[in-house]
Every structure is written in C-alpha cells, then in structure tokens.
Design an enzyme around this catalytic site. Structure first.
Site, PDB file in Angstrom:
ATOM      1  N   PHE A  29       0.854  -1.174   0.000  1.00  0.00           N
ATOM      2  CA  PHE A  29       0.000   0.000   0.000  1.00  0.00           C
ATOM      3  C   PHE A  29       0.891   1.225   0.000  1.00  0.00           C
ATOM      4  O   PHE A  29       2.084   1.159   0.304  1.00  0.00           O
ATOM      5  CB  PHE A  29      -0.973  -0.003   1.180  1.00  0.00           C
ATOM      6  N   TYR A  30       0.284   2.333  -0.376  1.00  0.00           N
ATOM      7  CA  TYR A  30       1.034   3.568  -0.581  1.00  0.00           C
ATOM      8  C   TYR A  30       0.631   4.607   0.450  1.00  0.00           C
ATOM      9  O   TYR A  30      -0.551   4.770   0.767  1.00  0.00           O
ATOM     10  CB  TYR A  30       0.809   4.086  -2.009  1.00  0.00           C
TER      11      TYR A  30
END
Length: 155
Positions: A29-30
């Site tokens: 995830f970012y």
C-alpha cells in the site's frame, strides 16, 4: 543512490508457470503518490515488511528500501491512499536476469504483469513468448497508479 532499472510487460500466456523458482505473497500500500515519487509499504508472506521510496519516472528510477517491523507496517496500513494491492509474485529465471510475474488478487484480480530488473538501461535480454505488450512507459500500469486509479480499461 539506490536505483531500479526495469521493464514492465503484460503477461499473455501461461508458459512461465512450469519455470517458477520461487513464489511470494505480497500486500502493498502507498502512503504517498505523485507522478514522480511514491512511498510504499510492502508486506511479504505475512512475515516481513519494507518501506520503499521511489523517485523519477520511466525505466530508470531512484529506489530506496528499508526493512521495518511488521507491526509498524500493519499500523501504517490505516494511513494508506488507495487500495491495498494484493498479488502473488512468481520468480522465473531468464539467463542472467529474472522475470517477476505478479498475479494480482482482490480489486485487481485477473491482471497479470511482469517486470524484468536490469543492471543497465542498455541491457537487452531475449524476451520470452509469454510477455505481451510492453507498458514500461505507461504510468497507468505502475503499482502506485493501480492502487489509486484501479485497473486500466484496456487491462
């Protein structure tokens, strides 16, 4: 400076499956995404985590990676932008190179992509038949954009 040089492709066949040397389950995830930079957290096989900072665009980018505690990665998940990218990565040897084939799950299920990491931008490995259209320069197929925008219409 950390550096990543890679070419990215759509995968069109299944011939690679009999050549896999290792497999890993990845969740990533970012925390931050813009056109020329991103900060990612990746959890590998539910057992270890890394924080990655990428800079630049295209085939040759800055890449800085740091191991972080798994508990920290789990805590950071709540601060993500976009979706959690779920995929199984299959490693296929290719002479002096290796092909990393990602079979996506979850919201991106059905998408299969491959990356070949290079030592130099002039490297030109012989491409196996299961690699389809090259999407190296197509920002829609970066994992960061997939997390934010979802699967491209032509994927």
């Amino acid at each position: 400076m950390g550096r990543e040089i890679e070419r990215k492709f759509r995968v069109t066949g299944e011939d690679w499956r009999g050549q896999v040397s290792e497999t890993h389950r990845l969740e990533q995830f970012y925390l931050f995404v813009r056109e020329d930079a991103s900060v990612r957290v990746r959890i590998r096989d539910g057992a270890s985590a890394r924080l990655t900072i990428k800079t630049g665009i295209g085939m040759d980018r800055g890449e800085f990676e740091y191991d972080i505690p798994l508990a920290d990665a789990e805590a950071l998940r709540a601060s993500r932008v976009g979706i959690v990218v779920e995929k199984t990565r299959h490693i296929v040897p290719l002479g002096a190179f290796r092909v990393e084939i990602d079979v996506f799950a979850g919201a991106l299920a059905g998408l299969v992509m491959a990356e070949i990491e290079l030592q130099d931008t002039s490297d030109a490995p012989t491409l196996p038949a299961y690699l389809g259209r090259e999407v190296t320069g197509d920002a829609r197929f970066t994992n960061a954009r997939l997390a934010i925008d979802g699967r491209p219409d032509d994927a």
